[in-house]
Design a protein around this motif. Structure first.
Motif, PDB file in Angstrom:
ATOM      1  N   ASP A 124       0.836  -1.201   0.000  1.00 54.58           N
ATOM      2  CA  ASP A 124       0.000   0.000   0.000  1.00 54.58           C
ATOM      3  C   ASP A 124       0.868   1.247   0.000  1.00 54.58           C
ATOM      4  O   ASP A 124       1.870   1.308   0.716  1.00 54.58           O
ATOM      5  CB  ASP A 124      -0.869   0.043   1.268  1.00 54.58           C
ATOM      6  N   ALA A 125       0.416   2.245  -0.759  1.00 53.97           N
ATOM      7  CA  ALA A 125       1.122   3.532  -0.774  1.00 53.97           C
ATOM      8  C   ALA A 125       1.106   4.205   0.595  1.00 53.97           C
ATOM      9  O   ALA A 125       1.923   5.079   0.871  1.00 53.97           O
ATOM     10  CB  ALA A 125       0.474   4.442  -1.812  1.00 53.97           C
ATOM     11  N   VAL A 126       0.175   3.793   1.452  1.00 49.34           N
ATOM     12  CA  VAL A 126      -0.002   4.462   2.752  1.00 49.34           C
ATOM     13  C   VAL A 126       0.546   3.628   3.913  1.00 49.34           C
ATOM     14  O   VAL A 126       0.094   3.757   5.051  1.00 49.34           O
ATOM     15  CB  VAL A 126      -1.491   4.787   2.986  1.00 49.34           C
ATOM     16  N   ARG A 127       1.537   2.782   3.613  1.00 48.16           N
ATOM     17  CA  ARG A 127       2.252   2.071   4.686  1.00 48.16           C
ATOM     18  C   ARG A 127       3.732   2.355   4.494  1.00 48.16           C
ATOM     19  O   ARG A 127       4.481   1.530   3.948  1.00 48.16           O
ATOM     20  CB  ARG A 127       1.985   0.561   4.617  1.00 48.16           C
ATOM     21  N   PRO A 128       4.187   3.545   4.942  1.00 47.25           N
ATOM     22  CA  PRO A 128       5.530   4.014   4.585  1.00 47.25           C
ATOM     23  C   PRO A 128       6.665   3.362   5.378  1.00 47.25           C
ATOM     24  O   PRO A 128       7.817   3.529   5.003  1.00 47.25           O
ATOM     25  CB  PRO A 128       5.464   5.511   4.905  1.00 47.25           C
ATOM     26  N   PHE A 129       6.353   2.618   6.451  1.00 46.86           N
ATOM     27  CA  PHE A 129       7.429   2.153   7.329  1.00 46.86           C
ATOM     28  C   PHE A 129       7.780   0.682   7.122  1.00 46.86           C
ATOM     29  O   PHE A 129       8.292   0.019   8.013  1.00 46.86           O
ATOM     30  CB  PHE A 129       7.073   2.425   8.787  1.00 46.86           C
ATOM     31  N   VAL A 130       7.493   0.176   5.930  1.00 47.29           N
ATOM     32  CA  VAL A 130       7.787  -1.227   5.651  1.00 47.29           C
ATOM     33  C   VAL A 130       9.308  -1.436   5.617  1.00 47.29           C
ATOM     34  O   VAL A 130      10.051  -0.649   5.045  1.00 47.29           O
ATOM     35  CB  VAL A 130       7.111  -1.639   4.318  1.00 47.29           C
ATOM     36  N   GLU A 131       9.756  -2.518   6.270  1.00 49.69           N
ATOM     37  CA  GLU A 131      11.194  -2.801   6.373  1.00 49.69           C
ATOM     38  C   GLU A 131      11.613  -3.879   5.373  1.00 49.69           C
ATOM     39  O   GLU A 131      10.801  -4.719   4.980  1.00 49.69           O
ATOM     40  CB  GLU A 131      11.514  -3.315   7.792  1.00 49.69           C
ATOM     41  N   GLU A 132      12.906  -3.877   5.021  1.00 51.01           N
ATOM     42  CA  GLU A 132      13.416  -4.877   4.083  1.00 51.01           C
ATOM     43  C   GLU A 132      13.144  -6.298   4.571  1.00 51.01           C
ATOM     44  O   GLU A 132      12.799  -7.183   3.783  1.00 51.01           O
ATOM     45  CB  GLU A 132      14.926  -4.686   3.865  1.00 51.01           C
ATOM     46  N   ASP A 133      13.261  -6.502   5.869  1.00 52.05           N
ATOM     47  CA  ASP A 133      13.110  -7.836   6.441  1.00 52.05           C
ATOM     48  C   ASP A 133      11.767  -8.489   6.078  1.00 52.05           C
ATOM     49  O   ASP A 133      11.731  -9.629   5.618  1.00 52.05           O
ATOM     50  CB  ASP A 133      13.253  -7.728   7.966  1.00 52.05           C
ATOM     51  N   ILE A 134      10.669  -7.739   6.261  1.00 52.97           N
ATOM     52  CA  ILE A 134       9.352  -8.334   5.991  1.00 52.97           C
ATOM     53  C   ILE A 134       9.135  -8.481   4.477  1.00 52.97           C
ATOM     54  O   ILE A 134       8.518  -9.451   4.023  1.00 52.97           O
ATOM     55  CB  ILE A 134       8.218  -7.521   6.667  1.00 52.97           C
ATOM     56  N   LEU A 135       9.696  -7.558   3.696  1.00 53.44           N
ATOM     57  CA  LEU A 135       9.603  -7.673   2.238  1.00 53.44           C
ATOM     58  C   LEU A 135      10.303  -8.947   1.767  1.00 53.44           C
ATOM     59  O   LEU A 135       9.788  -9.690   0.923  1.00 53.44           O
ATOM     60  CB  LEU A 135      10.222  -6.438   1.564  1.00 53.44           C
ATOM     61  N   LEU A 136      11.465  -9.205   2.352  1.00 56.61           N
ATOM     62  CA  LEU A 136      12.214 -10.407   2.010  1.00 56.61           C
ATOM     63  C   LEU A 136      11.441 -11.665   2.408  1.00 56.61           C
ATOM     64  O   LEU A 136      11.337 -12.626   1.639  1.00 56.61           O
ATOM     65  CB  LEU A 136      13.582 -10.369   2.698  1.00 56.61           C
TER      66      LEU A 136
END
Ligand SMILES: [Mg+2]
Ligand SMILES: [Mg+2]
Lengths: 419, 419
Positions: A124-136
């Motif tokens: 989402d464009a409105v979740r600016p605090f996403v970290e690399e760890d969870i993306l991975l």
């Protein structure tokens, strides 16, 4: 490529991201769609793009925006120097926007300059605090399971209502979770699901994981996320996001000393007091020029707060030089940079008032550098004083510096503050 | 009593409230339990008590706190002058704390000085923005149905997970709701439910509505609440709450003019500029003394921001008198009050520096009044100037005033700012 995949030797799949950003922000209670609401004058979506761009293995980011906001979005990409971003046109619902984003990545589209990834992340464009760890985690789980999504524990009990508006039953909190973003999919799994799903799904559905289950027979892996994944939904969430961003860029202060000056000793005393008074703030040292000549050699840290200690003889050109180094560093493109010019002065030998008048150039200069997102103030501290009074002044100086850095209020630029 | 029950002639039941406040705040990531976390130096729970005390038909408020925090809570009640608050000891779970609160209201307890209400409202200490309207709705619905609770639409999709951590199914968002607070019950319905329920319920249950359904066969009426009912759960929620509170107390500025002065005209010009520049801020006028004698007659509005326009001849005792009126008004018990002393000065005839030195008393005086939660600053504006430059200065003055009021940062007290 052997990527930062958590497991040595594991080959990272090719990954792209799709951001639906077609929402109109009715829940926010403001005119501007929430993804375009400014935080420290920069639109929220730019922070989200920055978070995705920090992750080197995400090759392309497709943002789906309405035709109406296409120009706004193009200017955001340019102004904040986003790379890897392509735009697609949003549909009238979230699902249609995501589908359009996926189409831009599918190689079967004519004239498409993007290439089809193995895994696609939807965020989402409105979740600016996403970290690399969870993306991975979601990307790798998607590669393995076909689909994956971040979840969070429920904050409130969820209930089912009967037709007459009364409680029917409350759900077991332990076995239910809130489905959040990011989610990730094998590209073919989610693209197939979108191609097969009904118009009803595209209009009224909300959950991509559910589409993958229904149309591609793929059971998503659920991955526990951090509280930072929350969605900026209400006006209060914008305030919360602003506080988090302000706190993050206030973690570090760079002290710049004029080494040729007699005020070097008291400059280090100020540094000591800042370290003691401002908990959780890291103080790093940068040494300034001898006579202004070496100023281009200062290596500025990735830091958004500068306290420059000047001697009585420090002059305007020197400060100007420091500020032009700052501007060239492009630090202030993303965040407002606070610069506090500290002057140690003997209030007895030179009347305070007279000295203030001689520093009035800071007022005009502050208006100039404000245009480049630099917030400049002056701070006057009496020196010499007896040791105890000096400590008091330095403590007050630290409180003033903390206030300027924490609030970052442009209304106070150019002021001469006295500690 | 014919109360504000929404329906003319409807008799209001007797109502009390129970606030479980025994939580230990592990989700907040801070040491202090979240209900005691300070916002503008006042603990969160005090804001919630203030919200309940504004409602005249809530007779008693029972707060359940741990033995460990009993002293802290007693000091909060005293310092912020809460009335109608009684304390009960919290249990080890939320349900046990509520049960203890109900016991304190039940007349069968020996030595109990509270009387049993017809309806009891249960609310969270960490939902400070509850409005009278929703309290009234749940209280009246409880009188009619036996139980009632505030609900909100789900922000995220809720999913059910399978044992292997994969998606089992996602819930229909349209038929599910988040159960929030306040809730209300006929006292006998909820007290009976607590007396009958199992130890397991008291240990692991979370939902009072469910207990009323299970043990008193009462189906709760669900009432749609506003977003403001949200629960302060994470650290970011504290920041959001602080922003909301700061915004609320910054809605109104009281201008205090010294009518005997030649600066009256420019004072009104400043008032005009404030009205134009500070959107959403209401400017009210208070007229100050002639020569300081009538100052006790100023009726101060329920307002937390004062801009006092002084002439060149305005002196220290006059300002001191104004500030003692402020102190006596007890406005600053609940919120920090911002006072900006504005001086219009001819920078040509009197050098700015000299004038600043003559106003240095503001620095010491600000430290004094800070002890009573008053944040004092000075603001100097050059006058006379040509009309256009004057308008620029007044606009900058408005920006400075806005910054001081919005951020309310105690680090800047005593400063002399120049517009
Ligand atoms: Mg989805
Ligand atoms: Mg409950």
């Amino acid at each position: 490529a052997l990527a930062a995949s958590g497991e040595p030797g594991r080959r990272m799949p090719t990954v792209a991201a799709v951001l639906p950003a077609g929402g109109c922000g009715e829940r926010m209670g403001v005119g501007t769609p929430k993804q375009f609401c400014p935080i420290l004058e920069r639109p929220l979506i730019s922070y989200t793009l920055q978070a995705l761009e920090r992750v080197c293995w995400i090759k392309d980011i497709v943002v789906a925006v309405t035709a109406e906001n296409m120009g706004v979005m193009e200017r955001i990409v340019q102004k904040y120097q986003h790379t890897r971003v392509s735009l697609a046109e949003a549909g009238v619902t979230r699902h249609r926007s995501i589908f359009n984003g996926l189409k831009a990545l599918a190689e079967d589209e004519p004239g498409c300059k993007l290439s089809k990834p193995q895994v696609v992340i939807i965020h989402d464009a409105v979740r600016p605090f996403v970290e690399e760890d969870i993306l991975l985690q979601v990307a790798l789980a998607a590669e393995e399971h076909g689909a994956a999504g971040a979840i969070r524990p429920l904050v409130s009990t969820v209930i089912s209502a009967s037709a007459d508006g009364c409680l029917d039953h409350s759900l077991e909190r332990a076995t239910h979770r809130a489905s959040e973003m990011p989610q990730a999919f094998l590209f073919d799994v989610i693209y197939e699901a979108y191609q097969q799903c009904s118009d009803y799904d595209l209009e009224f559905g909300t959950e991509c994981l559910q589409l993958a289950l229904k149309y591609s027979d793929t059971k998503a892996k659920l991955v526990e996320g951090s509280p930072d994944l929350w969605k900026v939904t209400y006006k209060r969430d914008l305030s919360a996001a602003e506080s988090i961003i302000k706190e993050r860029i206030s973690q570090e202060i760079c002290m710049v000393m004029d080494t040729k000056e007699d005020t070097e000793r008291v400059g280090y005393l100020l540094e000591e007091v800042l370290k003691k008074e401002l908990n959780n703030v890291k103080i790093v040292s940068g040494v300034r020029s001898h006579g202004g000549r070496d100023i281009q050699q200062i290596t500025l840290p990735q830091c958004y707060n500068f306290v420059c200690v000047n001697g009585a003889a420090s002059d305007f050109p020197e400060t100007q030089q420091l500020l032009s180094v700052l501007e060239q560093s492009s630090l202030s493109i993303l965040y407002p940079v606070v610069v506090v010019l500290v002057y140690f002065l003997d209030f007895k030998s030179v009347p305070l008032g007279q000295k203030m008048e001689s520093l009035m150039w800071i007022r005009e200069f502050a208006k100039e550098v404000k245009k480049r997102n630099i917030l400049l103030c002056g701070l006057l501290i009496c020196y010499p004083q007896d040791e105890q009074t000096l400590q008091e002044s330095l403590k007050q100086g630290a409180a003033i510096i903390a206030a300027l850095i924490k609030d970052r209020n442009p209304g106070l630029i150019g002021q001469l503050l006295v500690a």
